[in-house]
Design a protein around this motif. Structure first.
Motif, PDB file in Angstrom:
ATOM      1  N   VAL A 208       1.543  -0.236  30.223  1.00  0.00           N
ATOM      2  CA  VAL A 208       1.790  -1.593  30.717  1.00  0.00           C
ATOM      3  C   VAL A 208       0.609  -2.119  31.526  1.00  0.00           C
ATOM      4  O   VAL A 208       0.056  -3.180  31.226  1.00  0.00           O
ATOM      5  N   LEU A 209       0.200  -1.350  32.547  1.00  0.00           N
ATOM      6  CA  LEU A 209      -0.865  -1.861  33.426  1.00  0.00           C
ATOM      7  C   LEU A 209      -2.198  -2.042  32.697  1.00  0.00           C
ATOM      8  O   LEU A 209      -2.847  -3.074  32.852  1.00  0.00           O
ATOM      9  N   PRO A 210      -2.643  -1.083  31.879  1.00  0.00           N
ATOM     10  CA  PRO A 210      -3.899  -1.322  31.151  1.00  0.00           C
ATOM     11  C   PRO A 210      -3.838  -2.549  30.257  1.00  0.00           C
ATOM     12  O   PRO A 210      -4.783  -3.331  30.201  1.00  0.00           O
ATOM     13  N   PHE A 211      -2.699  -2.751  29.576  1.00  0.00           N
ATOM     14  CA  PHE A 211      -2.616  -3.907  28.683  1.00  0.00           C
ATOM     15  C   PHE A 211      -2.592  -5.200  29.483  1.00  0.00           C
ATOM     16  O   PHE A 211      -3.180  -6.203  29.084  1.00  0.00           O
ATOM     17  N   ALA A 212      -1.909  -5.196  30.634  1.00  0.00           N
ATOM     18  CA  ALA A 212      -1.777  -6.425  31.423  1.00  0.00           C
ATOM     19  C   ALA A 212      -2.976  -6.646  32.336  1.00  0.00           C
ATOM     20  O   ALA A 212      -3.079  -7.699  32.966  1.00  0.00           O
ATOM     21  N   ALA A 213      -3.884  -5.664  32.402  1.00  0.00           N
ATOM     22  CA  ALA A 213      -4.975  -5.731  33.380  1.00  0.00           C
ATOM     23  C   ALA A 213      -5.771  -7.039  33.347  1.00  0.00           C
ATOM     24  O   ALA A 213      -5.996  -7.640  34.399  1.00  0.00           O
ATOM     25  N   PRO A 214      -6.209  -7.513  32.161  1.00  0.00           N
ATOM     26  CA  PRO A 214      -6.983  -8.766  32.169  1.00  0.00           C
ATOM     27  C   PRO A 214      -6.203  -9.920  32.774  1.00  0.00           C
ATOM     28  O   PRO A 214      -6.742 -10.675  33.597  1.00  0.00           O
ATOM     29  N   GLY A 215      -4.932 -10.043  32.424  1.00  0.00           N
ATOM     30  CA  GLY A 215      -4.115 -11.127  32.963  1.00  0.00           C
ATOM     31  C   GLY A 215      -3.942 -10.993  34.457  1.00  0.00           C
ATOM     32  O   GLY A 215      -4.036 -11.967  35.209  1.00  0.00           O
ATOM     33  N   ILE A 216      -3.711  -9.770  34.916  1.00  0.00           N
ATOM     34  CA  ILE A 216      -3.551  -9.535  36.353  1.00  0.00           C
ATOM     35  C   ILE A 216      -4.845  -9.860  37.081  1.00  0.00           C
ATOM     36  O   ILE A 216      -4.855 -10.519  38.123  1.00  0.00           O
ATOM     37  N   LEU A 217      -5.964  -9.442  36.484  1.00  0.00           N
ATOM     38  CA  LEU A 217      -7.266  -9.682  37.093  1.00  0.00           C
ATOM     39  C   LEU A 217      -7.524 -11.184  37.214  1.00  0.00           C
ATOM     40  O   LEU A 217      -8.008 -11.670  38.240  1.00  0.00           O
ATOM     41  N   THR A 218      -7.180 -11.932  36.158  1.00  0.00           N
ATOM     42  CA  THR A 218      -7.334 -13.387  36.206  1.00  0.00           C
ATOM     43  C   THR A 218      -6.566 -13.953  37.396  1.00  0.00           C
ATOM     44  O   THR A 218      -7.091 -14.756  38.172  1.00  0.00           O
ATOM     45  N   GLY A 219      -5.323 -13.529  37.546  1.00  0.00           N
ATOM     46  CA  GLY A 219      -4.498 -14.036  38.638  1.00  0.00           C
ATOM     47  C   GLY A 219      -5.070 -13.681  39.999  1.00  0.00           C
ATOM     48  O   GLY A 219      -5.105 -14.510  40.911  1.00  0.00           O
ATOM     49  N   THR A 220      -5.569 -12.437  40.126  1.00  0.00           N
ATOM     50  CA  THR A 220      -6.098 -12.034  41.424  1.00  0.00           C
ATOM     51  C   THR A 220      -7.375 -12.805  41.750  1.00  0.00           C
ATOM     52  O   THR A 220      -7.585 -13.195  42.895  1.00  0.00           O
ATOM     53  N   LEU A 221      -8.215 -13.046  40.729  1.00  0.00           N
ATOM     54  CA  LEU A 221      -9.433 -13.823  40.976  1.00  0.00           C
ATOM     55  C   LEU A 221      -9.073 -15.234  41.453  1.00  0.00           C
ATOM     56  O   LEU A 221      -9.651 -15.746  42.413  1.00  0.00           O
ATOM     57  N   GLY A 302     -15.014 -17.481  36.046  1.00  0.00           N
ATOM     58  CA  GLY A 302     -14.927 -16.093  35.620  1.00  0.00           C
ATOM     59  C   GLY A 302     -13.522 -15.750  35.161  1.00  0.00           C
ATOM     60  O   GLY A 302     -13.330 -15.140  34.103  1.00  0.00           O
ATOM     61  N   ALA A 303     -12.544 -16.197  35.931  1.00  0.00           N
ATOM     62  CA  ALA A 303     -11.150 -15.932  35.582  1.00  0.00           C
ATOM     63  C   ALA A 303     -10.787 -16.583  34.257  1.00  0.00           C
ATOM     64  O   ALA A 303     -10.153 -15.971  33.388  1.00  0.00           O
ATOM     65  N   VAL A 304     -11.220 -17.859  34.085  1.00  0.00           N
ATOM     66  CA  VAL A 304     -10.878 -18.581  32.858  1.00  0.00           C
ATOM     67  C   VAL A 304     -11.544 -17.921  31.648  1.00  0.00           C
ATOM     68  O   VAL A 304     -10.915 -17.714  30.594  1.00  0.00           O
ATOM     69  N   LEU A 305     -12.833 -17.549  31.794  1.00  0.00           N
ATOM     70  CA  LEU A 305     -13.551 -16.919  30.684  1.00  0.00           C
ATOM     71  C   LEU A 305     -12.895 -15.597  30.298  1.00  0.00           C
ATOM     72  O   LEU A 305     -12.706 -15.303  29.124  1.00  0.00           O
ATOM     73  N   LEU A 306     -12.539 -14.840  31.325  1.00  0.00           N
ATOM     74  CA  LEU A 306     -11.882 -13.561  31.093  1.00  0.00           C
ATOM     75  C   LEU A 306     -10.601 -13.748  30.282  1.00  0.00           C
ATOM     76  O   LEU A 306     -10.353 -13.054  29.295  1.00  0.00           O
ATOM     77  N   ARG A 307      -9.810 -14.743  30.703  1.00  0.00           N
ATOM     78  CA  ARG A 307      -8.550 -14.995  30.016  1.00  0.00           C
ATOM     79  C   ARG A 307      -8.800 -15.404  28.571  1.00  0.00           C
ATOM     80  O   ARG A 307      -8.175 -14.886  27.646  1.00  0.00           O
ATOM     81  N   ASN A 308      -9.755 -16.338  28.378  1.00  0.00           N
ATOM     82  CA  ASN A 308     -10.041 -16.804  27.026  1.00  0.00           C
ATOM     83  C   ASN A 308     -10.543 -15.671  26.145  1.00  0.00           C
ATOM     84  O   ASN A 308     -10.167 -15.552  24.979  1.00  0.00           O
ATOM     85  N   TYR A 309     -11.404 -14.784  26.724  1.00  0.00           N
ATOM     86  CA  TYR A 309     -11.968 -13.688  25.959  1.00  0.00           C
ATOM     87  C   TYR A 309     -10.861 -12.783  25.430  1.00  0.00           C
ATOM     88  O   TYR A 309     -10.823 -12.440  24.248  1.00  0.00           O
ATOM     89  N   PHE A 310      -9.922 -12.457  26.322  1.00  0.00           N
ATOM     90  CA  PHE A 310      -8.886 -11.533  25.888  1.00  0.00           C
ATOM     91  C   PHE A 310      -7.861 -12.202  24.986  1.00  0.00           C
ATOM     92  O   PHE A 310      -7.305 -11.575  24.096  1.00  0.00           O
ATOM     93  N   GLU A 311      -7.640 -13.503  25.221  1.00  0.00           N
ATOM     94  CA  GLU A 311      -6.733 -14.220  24.323  1.00  0.00           C
ATOM     95  C   GLU A 311      -7.283 -14.203  22.907  1.00  0.00           C
ATOM     96  O   GLU A 311      -6.571 -13.998  21.933  1.00  0.00           O
ATOM     97  N   LYS A 312      -8.590 -14.421  22.790  1.00  0.00           N
ATOM     98  CA  LYS A 312      -9.222 -14.460  21.477  1.00  0.00           C
ATOM     99  C   LYS A 312      -9.194 -13.075  20.856  1.00  0.00           C
ATOM    100  O   LYS A 312      -8.896 -12.906  19.684  1.00  0.00           O
ATOM    101  N   LYS A 313      -9.505 -12.058  21.692  1.00  0.00           N
ATOM    102  CA  LYS A 313      -9.612 -10.703  21.186  1.00  0.00           C
ATOM    103  C   LYS A 313      -8.279 -10.216  20.638  1.00  0.00           C
ATOM    104  O   LYS A 313      -8.219  -9.493  19.644  1.00  0.00           O
ATOM    105  N   ARG A 314      -7.195 -10.620  21.314  1.00  0.00           N
ATOM    106  CA  ARG A 314      -5.889 -10.131  20.881  1.00  0.00           C
ATOM    107  C   ARG A 314      -5.238 -11.070  19.884  1.00  0.00           C
ATOM    108  O   ARG A 314      -4.134 -10.815  19.424  1.00  0.00           O
TER     109      ARG A 314
END
Lengths: 315, 385
Positions: A208-221, A302-314
Motif C-alpha cells: 500500500v505505502l509504496p504504491f501510494a507514495a507518489p500521491g502522499i509525497l504530492t500532498g506533503t509537498l 514539483g508536486a504537480v509534476l510528480l503527480r502528472n508523471y505518475f499518472e502518466k506512468k500508470r
C-alpha cells in the motif's frame, strides 16, 4: 430516396452547413469567449502579480542579494545589514516541525481511515472532524496556538509554538491527500499479498505505502508549501514583525526553539507595514516575496509534476 | 489418514496454527492501535479548538458590558469598545466584493476547462490556476496594497467604481433573472433539483438587488471624500481576497462539472442542441449543487482570509464603523490579527485578550455553518450520479 438527394453535391453542402454551423453560431462563440476571458483574466492577474513583485524587489536582489540573504531585521531600510536570514531560519525550522509532526501523524491517520477503520460512529466522527478542521480559518489555529503555548507561558512566544501550530494547521490536509492516495491503491495488489500469507501490516508496508507514495509525497509537498507561506497563525502566536535582535547561537542550536522568532511571511508583513513611514521597506518586502515565491512555486510545481508523471506512468 | 499426509510429521492443522505465532498477532494489534491513535489526534484537535474558543469567549460574554459591543461606534479594543457590527459589516463587504471577483472568474474558468478546453489547452491553462492557488496570502496582501489599491481602485476613482460596480451587479441580476425565466418555463411536476434552483435563484436575486441598492446608495453617501491612502482600503483588500479565492471556486466547480455523466451531454447533442445550449441548459443545471457548494466554500474562505485585509485593508489596529468599501476597515480576521501583533500587550489587559476569542468563536461558527451546508450540497451531487 433520401440518400440520393443528399448525394447531390449542392444539397449535401447545405445539409452539412446546417448541421455543422458552428461558424455562424455567434451566441455560442460569444459564450465561449466569455468563458475564455475568465481564464485569461486569471492568467493576466497572475502575470501582473509576478511582474509587480519582481520589479519592486529587483533592485534589492540585483544590488545586494548576498547581504540581503544573510542580513537581519532592522529598523531602517537603508541599513546595510537589513535582510531575511532570521526569516529563512524561522521558516526552515517551522517546515521541520511540520515534517516531523504532521507527516507521520497525518499519514498514519490516513492509513487507519483507509485500511483499518470499521464502519462505525467513531470512524465517521473522525472523518467529520478532519473534514471540518480542513475548513477552519487559519487564524483560528492561531488562537489555539496562543491559548495552548503562549498564554500559559506568560506571553512568551516561541518558535516551537509557531511550528506546532502550523503542524496542526496542515494536519487535515496531509490526512485528506494521503487518504486519497491510499484509496487509489488497487485492491488486487492487496489481495495478492494477503493470498501469499502477509499480515495487514506486511501488506501496508510492502504494497500500500509504496504504491501510494507518489500521491502522499504530492500532498506533503503541498502542505509544506502551505505551512511556509502561512502568516496569520504565526501573527497570533506572536511572531516578531518589528525588530528582532540577531541570535548568537548556531543555526541548528536547540535553544532557539524556545526563543522569540520570525518567519518569511512575517518578515514580509512587517516590512509592508513599515513601508508607510520608510519607503525603502517596500522594495525589501518585494525582494523577500521573490525568495518566498521562488520556494513555494518550486515546491508546488514539483508536486504537480510528480503527480502528472505518475499518472502518466500508470495510465 | 489422508489429511495427515500433507504434514506427516507435524501436529494436526488447527485454527491456531493458521493464525501464526502469538508475537505476530501482538505486533499487528499494536500497530493497529498506533494508527488508531494517530486518527484520534484530529478529534483531539477539534475538541481543543472548541474548548479554547469557548473557554475564553465565555469570560468575555459573561463579563463584558454589552452596550459596547453593539453601537456603531467602532472597533477600539484597546479602549474597551468592542463594536461587533464594525467587524461584521467589514467582513460582509469584503466577502461580497471578493465573491463578485472570484465567482465569475472561478466558475467561468471551470466551465471552460471542463467543457471547452482541448487536452492541450487544459495542460497549459490548468497549471496557471494551480500556481495561483499556491500563492501565499501575504503576497496577495502586498499586491493589493501596492498595485490594486493605487492602480485599480484609486486610479478609476469612486465615481468610476460606482458605475462599474452597478453595471456588474446589474449584469449579474439580469443573468439570474434570465435563468429564473428559463426555470419557470419548465413544467409543473418539478424534481427536487429544480426546486432547489428556484429557492436559490430567488435568494440570489434578492441578494443581488440588495447589493445594488447598497452600492448605489450607501456607498455614494458614506464615502463622500475619496481619501487616497497609502494603507489601502477595504475594496483593494477584497479584490485581493477574491483573487485568492478564484482557484478554490474553480477547482470545486470543475469537480462538480466533471461528475455530470457524459450521457447527458451526448443526449443533448443528439437532440440537436448546440454546445452552448448543452452547457447552460443541461450541464450547469445538473451540476448546480456542486457549483453552489463551490460558492459557499469560496465565501467561507473569503470570510476567513486574514493577511490580505490586515495588510491592505487600510486600518491599523482600530476602525470606525463604515459601510463603504472605499474606506479603511477591519474584518473579523484582520481585527484579530491586529490585536495580536505584539502579543505581550494582549495578555492581561482587561477583556482585550478574551475579545480575540469571542471574535474567533463567531468566525469559527460562521465558517463551520457554511462548510457543513456546502458539504450537504457536495454529497447531493455524489448521490445523484
Amino acid at each position: 430516396m433520401a440518400m440520393a438527394t443528399i448525394g447531390n453535391n449542392g444539397a449535401a453542402r447545405r445539409v452539412e452547413d446546417e448541421i455543422f454551423k458552428q461558424g455562424r453560431d455567434l451566441r455560442g462563440a460569444g459564450f465561449r469567449m466569455v468563458l475564455l476571458a475568465a481564464l485569461a483574466v486569471s492568467t493576466l492577474i497572475l502575470i501582473v502579480l509576478l511582474v509587480q513583485v519582481l520589479t519592486d524587489g529587483w533592485p534589492v536582489i540585483d544590488e545586494r542579494f548576498g547581504d540581503f540573504w544573510s542580513g537581519t531585521l532592522r529598523s531602517r531600510s537603508s541599513d546595510d545589514a537589513l535582510g531575511i536570514s532570521q526569516g529563512i531560519a524561522g521558516s526552515f525550522w517551522i517546515a521541520v516541525f511540520v515534517a516531523v509532526l504532521a507527516f507521520p501523524i497525518g499519514i498514519s491517520a490516513a492509513v487507519y481511515l483507509e485500511e483499518y477503520a470499521p464502519r462505525n460512529w467513531l470512524t465517521s466522527v473522525i472523518d467529520i472532524a478532519i473534514r471540518n478542521l480542513a475548513g477552519v480559518p487559519s487564524v483560528v489555529y492561531g488562537l489555539l496556538g496562543l491559548f495552548l503555548f503562549v498564554k500559559t507561558r506568560d506571553g512568551n512566544s516561541s518558535l516551537m509554538a509557531g511550528g506546532i501550530t502550523l503542524a496542526i494547521l496542515v494536519l487535515p490536509i496531509v490526512v485528506i491527500t494521503a487518504a486519497e492516495a491510499i484509496r487509489a491503491v488497487p485492491s488486487s495488489l492487496k489481495e495478492g499479498a494477503f493470498g501469499v500469507g502477509a499480515t495487514k501490516w506486511d501488506v501496508i508496508r510492502s504494497q500500500v505505502l509504496p504504491f501510494a507514495a507518489p500521491g502522499i509525497l504530492t500532498g506533503t509537498l503541498l502542505s509544506l508549501s502551505r505551512a511556509v507561506g502561512e502568516a496569520a497563525p504565526l501573527i497570533l502566536v506572536g511572531a516578531i514583525t518589528g525588530r528582532l535582535a540577531p541570535r548568537d547561537g548556531s543555526f541548528f542550536g536547540a535553544d532557539q526553539f524556545f526563543d522569540r522568532f520570525t518567519a518569511m511571511p512575517i518578515v514580509i508583513v512587517g516590512w509592508v507595514q513599515q513601508s508607510g513611514r520608510d519607503e525603502g521597506f517596500a522594495a525589501a518586502a518585494g525582494a523577500a516575496i521573490v525568495v518566498l515565491l521562488a520556494f513555494v512555486i518550486l515546491m508546488n510545481s514539483g508536486a504537480v509534476l510528480l503527480r502528472n508523471y505518475f499518472e502518466k506512468k500508470r495510465g | 489418514m489422508t489429511d495427515m499426509t500433507i504434514r506427516p510429521d507435524r501436529a494436526p492443522l488447527t485454527v491456531d496454527v493458521l493464525a501464526g505465532p502469538v508475537s505476530r498477532l501482538r505486533k499487528e494489534t499494536a500497530i493497529r492501535w498506533f494508527f488508531f491513535s494517530a486518527a484520534l489526534v484530529s478529534i483531539g484537535i477539534s475538541i481543543l479548538i472548541i474548548w479554547s474558543l469557548v473557554n475564553e469567549a465565555w469570560t468575555f460574554i459573561s463579563q463584558v458590558d454589552w452596550s459596547v459591543t453593539w453601537g456603531e461606534t467602532g472597533w477600539f479594543p484597546r479602549r474597551g469598545l468592542y463594536d461587533m457590527p464594525t467587524l461584521l459589516v467589514a467582513s460582509l463587504i469584503v466577502t461580497i466584493v471578493a465573491m463578485f471577483v472570484a465567482g465569475p472568474l472561478g466558475l467561468g474558468s471551470a466551465i471552460y476547462l471542463s467543457e471547452y478546453a482541448s487536452r492541450r489547452t487544459r495542460s497549459i491553462l490548468k497549471p496557471v490556476l494551480e500556481v495561483l492557488a499556491g500563492v501565499p496570502s501575504v503576497v496577495l496582501g502586498f499586491f493589493a496594497l501596492f498595485f490594486i489599491s493605487p492602480q485599480l481602485i484609486e486610479r478609476i476613482g469612486r465615481n468610476g467604481w460606482l458605475v462599474i460596480g452597478a453595471l456588474i451587479v446589474l449584469t449579474y441580476v439580469a443573468l439570474v433573472a434570465g435563468w429564473a425565466r428559463n426555470l419557470m418555463k419548465r413544467e409543473a411536476g418539478t424534481p427536487v433539483s429544480v426546486q432547489v434552483q428556484r429557492i436559490l435563484m430567488l435568494t440570489l436575486l434578492v441578494a443581488g438587488a440588495l447589493v445594488l441598492v447598497w452600492w448605489v446608495n450607501g456607498v455614494a453617501e458614506t464615502a463622500d471624500t475619496f481619501a487616497v491612502k497609502r494603507s489601502g482600503q477595504l475594496a483593494a483588500a477584497a479584490v485581493g481576497v477574491g483573487i485568492l479565492t478564484i482557484p478554490l471556486v474553480a477547482s470545486i466547480a470543475e469537480d462538480a462539472l466533471a461528475s455530470v455523466p457524459r450521457e447527458l451531454r451526448e443526449a443533448s447533442a443528439g437532440l440537436g442542441a448546440r454546445k452552448a445550449t448543452t452547457t447552460t441548459q443541461v450541464v450547469l443545471p445538473a451540476a448546480v449543487s456542486g457549483i453552489v457548494a463551490a460558492f459557499i466554500i469560496g465565501i467561507s474562505r473569503a470570510l476567513g482570509e486574514t493577511m490580505v485585509v490586515f495588510m491592505a485593508g487600510g486600518a491599523a489596529d482600530a476602525s470606525q464603523f463604515t459601510s463603504s468599501p472605499f474606506d479603511g476597515g477591519l474584518t473579523m480576521t484582520a481585527g484579530m490579527a491586529s490585536l495580536a501583533t505584539g502579543t505581550d500587550s494582549v495578555v492581561g489587559e482587561g477583556l482585550t485578550f478574551q475579545s480575540l476569542y469571542f471574535v474567533g468563536m463567531v468566525l469559527f461558527l460562521l465558517t463551520l455553518f457554511l462548510n457543513v451546508v456546502a458539504g450537504r450540497f457536495v454529497n447531493r451531487v455524489r448521490e445523484k450520479y
